[in-house]
Design a protein around this motif. Structure first.
Motif, PDB file in Angstrom:
ATOM      1  N   ILE A  48     -42.138  87.433 -27.997  1.00 46.04           N
ATOM      2  CA  ILE A  48     -42.812  88.696 -27.736  1.00 46.04           C
ATOM      3  C   ILE A  48     -42.006  89.589 -26.790  1.00 46.04           C
ATOM      4  N   GLY A  49     -41.296  88.981 -25.846  1.00 50.77           N
ATOM      5  CA  GLY A  49     -40.509  89.792 -24.911  1.00 50.77           C
ATOM      6  C   GLY A  49     -39.342  90.498 -25.555  1.00 50.77           C
ATOM      7  N   ALA A  50     -38.919  90.045 -26.754  1.00 52.37           N
ATOM      8  CA  ALA A  50     -37.820  90.688 -27.470  1.00 52.37           C
ATOM      9  C   ALA A  50     -38.295  91.729 -28.463  1.00 52.37           C
ATOM     10  N   ARG A  51     -39.602  91.805 -28.701  1.00 53.10           N
ATOM     11  CA  ARG A  51     -40.128  92.763 -29.683  1.00 53.10           C
ATOM     12  C   ARG A  51     -40.279  94.150 -29.056  1.00 53.10           C
ATOM     13  N   GLU A 146     -45.755 106.825 -31.917  1.00 54.07           N
ATOM     14  CA  GLU A 146     -45.230 105.456 -31.937  1.00 54.07           C
ATOM     15  C   GLU A 146     -45.930 104.586 -30.892  1.00 54.07           C
ATOM     16  N   ARG A 147     -46.226 103.343 -31.253  1.00 50.15           N
ATOM     17  CA  ARG A 147     -46.933 102.429 -30.351  1.00 50.15           C
ATOM     18  C   ARG A 147     -45.955 101.505 -29.628  1.00 50.15           C
ATOM     19  N   PRO A 148     -46.328 101.040 -28.435  1.00 45.11           N
ATOM     20  CA  PRO A 148     -45.485 100.046 -27.750  1.00 45.11           C
ATOM     21  C   PRO A 148     -45.343  98.782 -28.590  1.00 45.11           C
ATOM     22  N   TYR A 149     -44.199  98.149 -28.510  1.00 49.98           N
ATOM     23  CA  TYR A 149     -43.892  96.903 -29.225  1.00 49.98           C
ATOM     24  C   TYR A 149     -43.911  97.082 -30.745  1.00 49.98           C
ATOM     25  N   GLN A 150     -43.766  98.309 -31.210  1.00 49.06           N
ATOM     26  CA  GLN A 150     -43.736  98.561 -32.658  1.00 49.06           C
ATOM     27  C   GLN A 150     -42.296  98.418 -33.154  1.00 49.06           C
ATOM     28  N   VAL A 151     -42.009  97.302 -33.788  1.00 45.90           N
ATOM     29  CA  VAL A 151     -40.664  97.060 -34.298  1.00 45.90           C
ATOM     30  C   VAL A 151     -40.658  96.818 -35.802  1.00 45.90           C
ATOM     31  N   PRO A 225     -42.377  71.737 -18.770  1.00 46.24           N
ATOM     32  CA  PRO A 225     -43.678  72.433 -18.767  1.00 46.24           C
ATOM     33  C   PRO A 225     -43.592  73.907 -19.125  1.00 46.24           C
ATOM     34  N   HIS A 226     -42.426  74.539 -18.924  1.00 53.78           N
ATOM     35  CA  HIS A 226     -42.215  75.955 -19.255  1.00 53.78           C
ATOM     36  C   HIS A 226     -43.297  76.856 -18.644  1.00 53.78           C
ATOM     37  N   VAL A 227     -43.393  76.753 -17.331  1.00 57.64           N
ATOM     38  CA  VAL A 227     -44.368  77.586 -16.613  1.00 57.64           C
ATOM     39  C   VAL A 227     -44.029  79.066 -16.718  1.00 57.64           C
ATOM     40  N   GLU A 228     -42.791  79.382 -17.131  1.00 59.07           N
ATOM     41  CA  GLU A 228     -42.406  80.784 -17.286  1.00 59.07           C
ATOM     42  C   GLU A 228     -43.230  81.494 -18.347  1.00 59.07           C
ATOM     43  N   PHE A 229     -43.753  80.735 -19.337  1.00 60.77           N
ATOM     44  CA  PHE A 229     -44.529  81.335 -20.418  1.00 60.77           C
ATOM     45  C   PHE A 229     -46.033  81.142 -20.264  1.00 60.77           C
ATOM     46  N   LYS A 374     -46.079  79.900 -29.844  1.00 53.54           N
ATOM     47  CA  LYS A 374     -46.003  81.272 -30.347  1.00 53.54           C
ATOM     48  C   LYS A 374     -46.761  82.273 -29.467  1.00 53.54           C
ATOM     49  N   PRO A 375     -46.351  82.430 -28.198  1.00 58.52           N
ATOM     50  CA  PRO A 375     -47.026  83.415 -27.338  1.00 58.52           C
ATOM     51  C   PRO A 375     -46.961  84.803 -27.970  1.00 58.52           C
ATOM     52  N   ARG A 376     -48.080  85.490 -28.002  1.00 56.05           N
ATOM     53  CA  ARG A 376     -48.137  86.814 -28.618  1.00 56.05           C
ATOM     54  C   ARG A 376     -48.507  87.903 -27.616  1.00 56.05           C
ATOM     55  N   SER A 377     -48.442  87.571 -26.337  1.00 59.88           N
ATOM     56  CA  SER A 377     -48.645  88.584 -25.305  1.00 59.88           C
ATOM     57  C   SER A 377     -47.789  88.223 -24.101  1.00 59.88           C
TER      58      SER A 377
END
Length: 461
Positions: A48-51, A146-151, A225-229, A374-377
């Motif tokens: 999501i951070g790359a979209r 145009e919307r944010p994150y619209q790719v 654990p990937h606490v970053e996500f 698959k984090p989506r936010s």
């Protein structure tokens, strides 16, 4: 003698820009893809951070002569068309497949977009050209509504050339992060600018896709654990402070001397492994938390930043021309108390350990975590994210025939308020090894942040 830490100001101005022409740019020759073909995107490309589209702007002075609008536009257009042959994925589009996974596909009437515009003002009217200014937004094209994150189904590169009354011009770019990280973008832009300057195609290194190397394992294996996500319950006052106040973008020039001073203070006895980034990231993080007066003191906060993993992949190395996303997110965790009452060296050690913790296995675990979850936010609770641009050759590679730009870099940080960017100082100020620290703050916290950022006694506590 210039101050060690200097706050930079930019005017709140209106830039009238008139769009004259919008036209597609397609590859100037045959490419190894036809309508209906697809390319695989890795989970690092797809997260999501790359979209997003990364907007940047380059300013060029006339240097006593006006190159002529048609000549600049034609030079950039023809070079871009040439570069789109080896970098043909930029001419495709993104679409979602099953489970929301993105892929790159090729169809009819695609290509990138080029915009020609003009403004009746001159460059001198734009204020200090050494510091990013949100008012420059009209210099980077975006579609109405145009919307944010619209790719999805969008041109993956949009270039706007804006001519000013003084003969100078700007090049505003929007590059889709799904196709490349910062280093990959620099590789692509260097090829474009060198091709424009030479008049013939220049690609060194030769680009390669190679996203399949970063496929998840079967079955996925998450070892960390990937606490970053992770979505965490932020029990602190941080979120309320940030979102109940108007945020303003602030930039500070940090002298080379102050950076060296910080690094020396952050070194623990007998240890010389602390880097300038470790020390600067620790100092800015602590200063940010102090300025925001985060409570309670036992709350946990996170600092995230990207680590280039290209050299970490020993079992399945990436080729030199790889330009996709190869950044892995590192994360340091600390209580508010340890940040505001602890030592700079302790915080710098946490940053250092998080940075070194990014290994080949950590990267593989990250890819597998993204496959499963698959984090989506984007999760910003209790978090500050740092982005380092100081190692990009953003000025050196941006001379396409009219000299280096006087400024090259981002414009507006306010859409992502919990992000801090370290920038190299621009050509307009002279290369002295100084760094620009750009961050968004609530208006009431700006004076306190400036104070704690620049006080030597603060960093030695």
């Amino acid at each position: 003698m210039a101050p060690l830490v200097q706050e930079l100001h930019f005017p709140h101005l209106h830039i009238p820009v008139t769009i004259d022409h919008i036209f597609p740019v397609t590859p100037a020759g045959p490419i190894p893809a036809s309508s209906g073909n697809t390319l695989y995107l890795s989970n690092l490309d797809d997260m999501i951070g790359a979209r997003v589209f990364t907007p940047t702007v380059y300013f060029y002075r006339s240097n006593g002569f006006s190159p002529g609008q048609k000549l600049v536009t034609k030079t950039l257009h023809d070079a871009l068309a040439s570069v789109l042959v080896p970098y043909y994925p930029f001419s495709g589009r993104l679409r979602e497949t099953k489970n929301g996974k993105l892929e790159l596909f090729f169809g009819a009437e695609q290509g990138v977009l080029m915009v020609e515009a003009h403004s009746e003002v001159d460059l001198a009217s734009l204020g200090d050209l050494t510091v990013p200014n949100p008012a420059w937004a009209p210099l980077v094209y975006s579609f109405p509504g145009e919307r944010p994150y619209q790719v999805i189904d969008m041109p993956l590169l949009i270039a706007q050339v804006t001519y000013f009354s003084c003969g100078g011009f700007s090049l505003g770019l929007r590059t889709c992060h799904c196709l490349c990280d910062g280093l990959g973008a620099m590789q692509f832009l260097a090829a474009w600018f060198l091709t424009a300057k030479a008049g013939v195609l220049v690609t060194n290194p030769s680009p390669c896709w190679d996203r399949e190397i970063l496929r998840p394992r079967e079955p996925p294996l998450v070892k960390y654990p990937h606490v970053e996500f992770m979505r965490v319950e932020d029990g602190s006052s941080l979120a309320m402070t940030l979102y109940q106040n108007k945020l303003v973008q602030k930039c500070y020039r940090i002298s080379r001397e102050f950076q060296v001073h910080l690094k020396n203070l952050a070194q623990e006895p007998g240890d010389s492994s602390c880097t300038t980034f470790d020390a600067m990231a620790a100092h800015v993080w602590r200063s940010w938390v102090k300025a925001l007066d985060v409570k309670p003191l036992d709350s946990n906060l996170r600092l995230t930043f990207s680590v280039n993993s290209r050299q970490k992949l020993n079992k399945t190395p990436l080729r030199d021309g790889f330009y996709g996303n190869a950044l892995c997110v590192a994360c340091a965790v600390s209580t508010v108390s340890d940040l505001v009452n602890g030592s700079l060296s302790n915080t710098a050690r946490m940053v250092h350990e998080a940075r070194l913790g990014v290994s080949e296995e950590y990267l593989r675990s990250t890819i597998d975590y993204l496959e499963i979850n698959k984090p989506r936010s984007l999760e910003f609770d209790g978090k500050l994210t740092m982005t380092q641009w100081t190692r990009f050759s953003i000025y050196e590679s941006a001379d396409f025939g009219w000299g280096r730009p006087v400024y090259a870099g981002p414009i507006d940080l306010t859409p992502t308020p919990q992000v801090c960017v370290f920038l190299p100082e621009g050509e307009a100020a002279g290369a002295t090894g100084t760094m620009l620290v750009c961050i968004c703050l609530p208006e009431p916290a700006t004076d306190r942040f400036k104070e704690v950022l620049g006080i030597v006694n603060h960093v030695s506590n």
